[in-house]
Design an enzyme around this catalytic site. Sequence first.
Site, PDB file in Angstrom:
ATOM      1  N   SER A   1      30.409  -1.467  18.660  1.00 19.41           N
ATOM      2  CA  SER A   1      30.257  -1.847  17.284  1.00 19.41           C
ATOM      3  C   SER A   1      29.215  -0.971  16.409  1.00 19.41           C
ATOM      4  O   SER A   1      28.193  -0.697  17.037  1.00 19.41           O
ATOM      5  CB  SER A   1      29.684  -3.573  17.497  1.00 19.41           C
ATOM      6  OG  SER A   1      29.732  -3.926  15.893  1.00 19.41           O
TER       7      SER A   1
ATOM      8  N   HIS B   1      39.959  -1.241  22.288  1.00 18.81           N
ATOM      9  CA  HIS B   1      39.049  -1.586  21.231  1.00 18.81           C
ATOM     10  C   HIS B   1      38.777  -0.058  20.645  1.00 18.81           C
ATOM     11  O   HIS B   1      37.748   0.424  20.764  1.00 18.81           O
ATOM     12  CB  HIS B   1      37.756  -2.256  21.725  1.00 18.81           C
ATOM     13  CG  HIS B   1      36.753  -2.356  20.550  1.00 18.81           C
ATOM     14  ND1 HIS B   1      35.568  -2.424  20.627  1.00 18.81           N
ATOM     15  CD2 HIS B   1      37.052  -2.942  19.412  1.00 18.81           C
ATOM     16  CE1 HIS B   1      34.867  -2.808  19.684  1.00 18.81           C
ATOM     17  NE2 HIS B   1      35.610  -3.003  18.803  1.00 18.81           N
TER      18      HIS B   1
ATOM     19  N   ARG C   1      29.130 -12.542  16.135  1.00 24.95           N
ATOM     20  CA  ARG C   1      29.697 -13.476  17.077  1.00 24.95           C
ATOM     21  C   ARG C   1      28.556 -13.929  17.993  1.00 24.95           C
ATOM     22  O   ARG C   1      27.647 -13.569  18.122  1.00 24.95           O
ATOM     23  CB  ARG C   1      30.707 -12.663  17.816  1.00 24.95           C
ATOM     24  CG  ARG C   1      31.953 -12.136  17.193  1.00 24.95           C
ATOM     25  CD  ARG C   1      33.188 -11.671  17.865  1.00 24.95           C
ATOM     26  NE  ARG C   1      32.583 -10.122  17.781  1.00 24.95           N
ATOM     27  CZ  ARG C   1      32.089  -9.479  18.830  1.00 24.95           C
ATOM     28  NH1 ARG C   1      31.673 -10.017  20.087  1.00 24.95           N
ATOM     29  NH2 ARG C   1      31.585  -7.987  18.811  1.00 24.95           N
TER      30      ARG C   1
ATOM     31  N   LYS D   1      38.479 -11.461  17.152  1.00 29.10           N
ATOM     32  CA  LYS D   1      38.173 -10.846  18.342  1.00 29.10           C
ATOM     33  C   LYS D   1      38.543 -11.719  19.505  1.00 29.10           C
ATOM     34  O   LYS D   1      38.771 -11.657  20.529  1.00 29.10           O
ATOM     35  CB  LYS D   1      36.636 -10.673  18.560  1.00 29.10           C
ATOM     36  CG  LYS D   1      36.250  -9.432  17.827  1.00 29.10           C
ATOM     37  CD  LYS D   1      36.691  -8.366  18.495  1.00 29.10           C
ATOM     38  CE  LYS D   1      36.258  -7.101  18.344  1.00 29.10           C
ATOM     39  NZ  LYS D   1      36.360  -5.922  16.982  1.00 29.10           N
TER      40      LYS D   1
ATOM     41  N   ASP E   1      40.448  -0.740  14.600  1.00 22.20           N
ATOM     42  CA  ASP E   1      39.763  -1.383  15.430  1.00 22.20           C
ATOM     43  C   ASP E   1      40.548  -1.818  16.862  1.00 22.20           C
ATOM     44  O   ASP E   1      39.701  -1.931  17.752  1.00 22.20           O
ATOM     45  CB  ASP E   1      39.037  -2.825  14.796  1.00 22.20           C
ATOM     46  CG  ASP E   1      37.766  -3.655  15.708  1.00 22.20           C
ATOM     47  OD1 ASP E   1      36.943  -2.548  15.791  1.00 22.20           O
ATOM     48  OD2 ASP E   1      37.979  -4.459  15.825  1.00 22.20           O
TER      49      ASP E   1
ATOM     50  N   ARG F   1      30.097  -7.283   5.834  1.00 18.82           N
ATOM     51  CA  ARG F   1      31.491  -6.827   6.340  1.00 18.82           C
ATOM     52  C   ARG F   1      32.496  -7.042   5.239  1.00 18.82           C
ATOM     53  O   ARG F   1      32.474  -8.000   4.503  1.00 18.82           O
ATOM     54  CB  ARG F   1      31.947  -7.746   7.502  1.00 18.82           C
ATOM     55  CG  ARG F   1      31.156  -7.494   8.855  1.00 18.82           C
ATOM     56  CD  ARG F   1      31.881  -6.285   9.554  1.00 18.82           C
ATOM     57  NE  ARG F   1      30.931  -6.242  10.829  1.00 18.82           N
ATOM     58  CZ  ARG F   1      31.615  -5.316  11.879  1.00 18.82           C
ATOM     59  NH1 ARG F   1      32.789  -4.685  11.643  1.00 18.82           N
ATOM     60  NH2 ARG F   1      30.760  -5.085  12.748  1.00 18.82           N
TER      61      ARG F   1
ATOM     62  N   LYS G   1      34.205   3.729  14.560  1.00 20.84           N
ATOM     63  CA  LYS G   1      35.495   3.544  14.713  1.00 20.84           C
ATOM     64  C   LYS G   1      36.124   3.435  13.171  1.00 20.84           C
ATOM     65  O   LYS G   1      36.993   4.238  12.741  1.00 20.84           O
ATOM     66  CB  LYS G   1      35.838   2.467  15.273  1.00 20.84           C
ATOM     67  CG  LYS G   1      35.394   2.656  16.946  1.00 20.84           C
ATOM     68  CD  LYS G   1      35.849   1.324  17.694  1.00 20.84           C
ATOM     69  CE  LYS G   1      35.319  -0.225  17.259  1.00 20.84           C
ATOM     70  NZ  LYS G   1      34.063  -0.142  17.187  1.00 20.84           N
ATOM     71  N   THR G   2      35.590   2.471  12.436  1.00 17.32           N
ATOM     72  CA  THR G   2      36.361   2.359  11.147  1.00 17.32           C
ATOM     73  C   THR G   2      35.927   3.413  10.082  1.00 17.32           C
ATOM     74  O   THR G   2      36.932   3.855   9.440  1.00 17.32           O
ATOM     75  CB  THR G   2      35.818   0.968  10.342  1.00 17.32           C
ATOM     76  OG1 THR G   2      36.043  -0.223  11.255  1.00 17.32           O
ATOM     77  CG2 THR G   2      36.412   0.758   9.284  1.00 17.32           C
TER      78      THR G   2
HETATM   79  N1  ATP Z   1      27.342  10.518  11.709  1.00 19.06           N
HETATM   80  C1  ATP Z   1      27.694   9.349  11.693  1.00 19.06           C
HETATM   81  N2  ATP Z   1      29.055   9.017  11.959  1.00 19.06           N
HETATM   82  C2  ATP Z   1      29.612   7.699  11.764  1.00 19.06           C
HETATM   83  N3  ATP Z   1      28.895   6.737  11.278  1.00 19.06           N
HETATM   84  C3  ATP Z   1      27.756   6.784  10.546  1.00 19.06           C
HETATM   85  C4  ATP Z   1      27.100   8.070  10.768  1.00 19.06           C
HETATM   86  N4  ATP Z   1      25.951   8.100   9.889  1.00 19.06           N
HETATM   87  C5  ATP Z   1      25.990   6.826   9.504  1.00 19.06           C
HETATM   88  N5  ATP Z   1      27.144   6.166   9.932  1.00 19.06           N
HETATM   89  C6  ATP Z   1      27.299   4.681   9.469  1.00 19.06           C
HETATM   90  O1  ATP Z   1      27.286   4.094  10.545  1.00 19.06           O
HETATM   91  C7  ATP Z   1      28.249   2.790  10.469  1.00 19.06           C
HETATM   92  C8  ATP Z   1      29.440   2.978  11.275  1.00 19.06           C
HETATM   93  O2  ATP Z   1      30.168   1.557  11.119  1.00 19.06           O
HETATM   94  P1  ATP Z   1      31.963   1.213  11.672  1.00 19.06           P
HETATM   95  O3  ATP Z   1      32.182   0.487  10.604  1.00 19.06           O
HETATM   96  O4  ATP Z   1      32.287   2.365  11.713  1.00 19.06           O
HETATM   97  O5  ATP Z   1      31.737   0.790  13.019  1.00 19.06           O
HETATM   98  P2  ATP Z   1      32.834   0.127  13.804  1.00 19.06           P
HETATM   99  O6  ATP Z   1      32.778   1.162  15.146  1.00 19.06           O
HETATM  100  O7  ATP Z   1      34.119   0.328  13.324  1.00 19.06           O
HETATM  101  O8  ATP Z   1      32.195  -0.983  14.669  1.00 19.06           O
HETATM  102  P3  ATP Z   1      32.969  -2.708  14.571  1.00 19.06           P
HETATM  103  O9  ATP Z   1      33.708  -2.662  15.910  1.00 19.06           O
HETATM  104  O10 ATP Z   1      31.846  -3.556  14.666  1.00 19.06           O
HETATM  105  O11 ATP Z   1      33.703  -2.828  13.503  1.00 19.06           O
HETATM  106  C9  ATP Z   1      28.791   2.827   9.239  1.00 19.06           C
HETATM  107  O12 ATP Z   1      28.080   2.106   8.314  1.00 19.06           O
HETATM  108  C10 ATP Z   1      28.602   4.271   8.576  1.00 19.06           C
HETATM  109  O13 ATP Z   1      28.277   4.534   7.382  1.00 19.06           O
HETATM  110  O1  OAA Z   2      34.197  -8.807  15.899  1.00 17.28           O
HETATM  111  C1  OAA Z   2      33.189  -8.492  15.117  1.00 17.28           C
HETATM  112  O2  OAA Z   2      32.384  -9.123  14.678  1.00 17.28           O
HETATM  113  C2  OAA Z   2      33.205  -6.969  14.465  1.00 17.28           C
HETATM  114  C3  OAA Z   2      33.829  -6.220  15.369  1.00 17.28           C
HETATM  115  O3  OAA Z   2      34.723  -5.509  15.103  1.00 17.28           O
HETATM  116  C4  OAA Z   2      32.911  -5.890  16.746  1.00 17.28           C
HETATM  117  O4  OAA Z   2      31.961  -6.206  17.141  1.00 17.28           O
HETATM  118  O5  OAA Z   2      33.566  -5.130  17.428  1.00 17.28           O
HETATM  119 CA    CA Z   3      35.223  -1.537  12.540  1.00 13.13          CA
HETATM  120 MN    MN Z   4      35.314  -4.159  16.797  1.00 17.34          MN
END
Ligand code: ATP
Ligand code: OAA
Ligand code: CA
Ligand code: MN
Length: 669
Positions: free
Chosen positions: A369, A351, A187, A332, A388, A453, A373-374
């Site tokens: 990010s 979020h 973004r 977003k 998310d 992604r 979360k995911t």
């Molecule tokens: N101990 C851990 N706990 C959680 N995630 C981990 C850990 N170690 C490594 N990771 C890695 O960290 C990353 C976490 O990314 P995730 O997609 O869950 O982020 P998000 O919070 O959903 O972000 P976004 O809002 O950008 O989508 C993943 O690639 C996961 O494999």
């Molecule tokens: O919006 C994006 O590019 C990915 C996301 O979920 C974040 O940054 O929280």
């Molecule tokens: Ca996510």
């Molecule tokens: Mn997000």
Amino acid sequence: MAGNGNENGGGDFSFSAAAARDALPRITTEKGAKTPTPSVCQDDTAPPVNFQTIDELHSLQKKRSAPTTPLRDGGVAGVIGTSGPTTPVSAETMLQSVSASLASLTRETGPKLIRGDPTSLAKVAHVPHTPTSPPAADVSDSGLKFTHVLHNLSPAELYEQAIKYEKGSFVTSTGALATLSGAKTGRSPKDKRVVKDETTAAELWWGKGSPNIEMDEQTFLVNRERAVDYLNSLDKVFVNDQYLNWDPENRLKVRIVSARAYHSLFMHNMCIRPTPEELENFGTPDFTIYNAGKFPCNRFTHYMTSSTSVDINLGRREMVILGTQYAGEMKKGLFGVMHYLMPKRKILSLHSGCNMGKNGDVALFFGLSGTGKTTLSTDHNRYLIGDDEHCWSETGVSNIEGGCYAKCIDLAREKEPDIWNAIKFGTVLENVVFDEHTREVDYSDKSVTENTRAAYPIEYIPNSKIPCVGPHPKNVILLACDAFGVLPPISKLNLAQTMYHFISGYTALVAGTEEGVKEPRATFSACFGAAFIMLHPTKYAAMLAEKMQAQGATGWLVNTGWSGGSYGSGSRIKLAYTRKIIDAIHSGSLLNATYRKTDIFGLEIPNEVEGVPSDILEPINAWADKDAYQDTLLKLARLFRNNFETFTNHKIGDDGNLTEEILAAGPNF
Ligand SMILES: Nc1ncnc2c1ncn2[C@@H]1O[C@H](COP(=O)(O)OP(=O)(O)OP(=O)(O)O)[C@@H](O)[C@H]1O
Ligand SMILES: O=C([O-])CC(=O)C(=O)O
Ligand SMILES: [Ca+2]
Ligand SMILES: [Mn+2]
């Protein structure tokens, strides 16, 4: 019925057992033996012919969908701007509605639209038309051409469009659609603008720290016209009519007009997909996105500082995207709109990820990010409500979206099997690298970007909970990926601490992927999503405090980042350990554990967690160099204190005591 390959004219028939078994096919040369008698074995040298030409044969390949299905090519084409006697009423309504969406503000007319792909409807462009309105004085060539509308296409149709017309689109070995988002692979928050009018000037959060950079109405209209003119200049545009928010009382109808099949499939996956009946009765959208993708904004336009502009106009309920093809802007951008609309209805937008146990216990996962979360909300033992974006209302939680957007860097089947398996037909896979022959994706490859992604419909996760709603949360888990390695892997928070950390919104990632970058960079993003909030952070914090208090929810801080040292000397906490910690929160066993308090941050840490080595629970124990630990801890504490200074003059809710407690809940040194 069917399945025998012998259907003829749609009539049922069954084989006579005798004929099917022993008898050899009877050779018949008789001309015009049309209707096969069921008792006689069919001879394929004289098939019943349903087509006379190759074109007709090809036309048989695609079975006509039920009339409610939004769009089919071939046959009847809806045309707007013609008398169009053969256009079905619903299609005509849809075209009128899209024409209104795409109307030029300066020429006061909508474009002439046709349903379907331009290549399959070349003939239709010749349909004589009578303009619906008398030609305006400034009639232009753009007013004379047709734009084809590809309305709510299916994933299969969108694959074909992407592969045929969009460079960089490929089917991967597991059936996902690999795409490239172009120059932007993330973004562009600095290019986001929000229209400041009388209402929003008073309501929104502006100024230092706010993500809302102002633009005026006039400039918005200039950019809107630029996007609309660009879209109308194309042979075809993609239109998605979909919903946001699984709470039926607070559902939003959104329309996304875009130039790429990639964008249309992304939103198909990420928003809630209407049923054919819902689509038929969709009506006027509540919010519209004009995504002009790669077409830039004009830098001479007031308020523009680059060729990219992402503009939100809450009054007009519109968003314009110019100069970026990163699809996350749409997702977003709409989240920002929800952050404005929902609090007006006393609903908290979050979020966060969200899942639910078999006993109905709901957990929220906040975090910036890349904090998990995911990853952590996708849990084989629990129902996924969403990964998310959520709403927390009087009645419980609801997912805003219809899909998930997972980071794929270093994705491994063993560690994240559900996400791995979701990357199949229908899933959009952004900016990944794959083998040119086998089309097998190398998830460790960062050649295009680190931010690779996958966007997939939520039902691709086997234990997703449809509809994506649940009761009030029991646990509120704040995730921080602490690359300094000083926050404990797990701590229990009181309400004031939960609010302190929610408002701080801390994480520290490692800056970029360049060689030699060793120093983690702290990020503070209020409400774990400052880029998307519209109101002052304390407004959301007050709502969260009130809801947590009313429901007796417990707050937790989980460090998914480093242990035993900062980035460079320590290592990232194993995902398997973090999952054990999360399990202990869900099961309730951590509530009854024994705790001790840490210095400086005053965090309550458990003495043990099942399945997790006890020596990592207290961070100092995992560090070899204790002095380095103390220095790093103090350094982080100062960063927290500095960041919180901007909030010290704000009251949180009506409760003066809580405000005091929150201010006292930060680090003490
Ligand atoms: N101990 C851990 N706990 C959680 N995630 C981990 C850990 N170690 C490594 N990771 C890695 O960290 C990353 C976490 O990314 P995730 O997609 O869950 O982020 P998000 O919070 O959903 O972000 P976004 O809002 O950008 O989508 C993943 O690639 C996961 O494999
Ligand atoms: O919006 C994006 O590019 C990915 C996301 O979920 C974040 O940054 O929280
Ligand atoms: Ca996510
Ligand atoms: Mn997000």
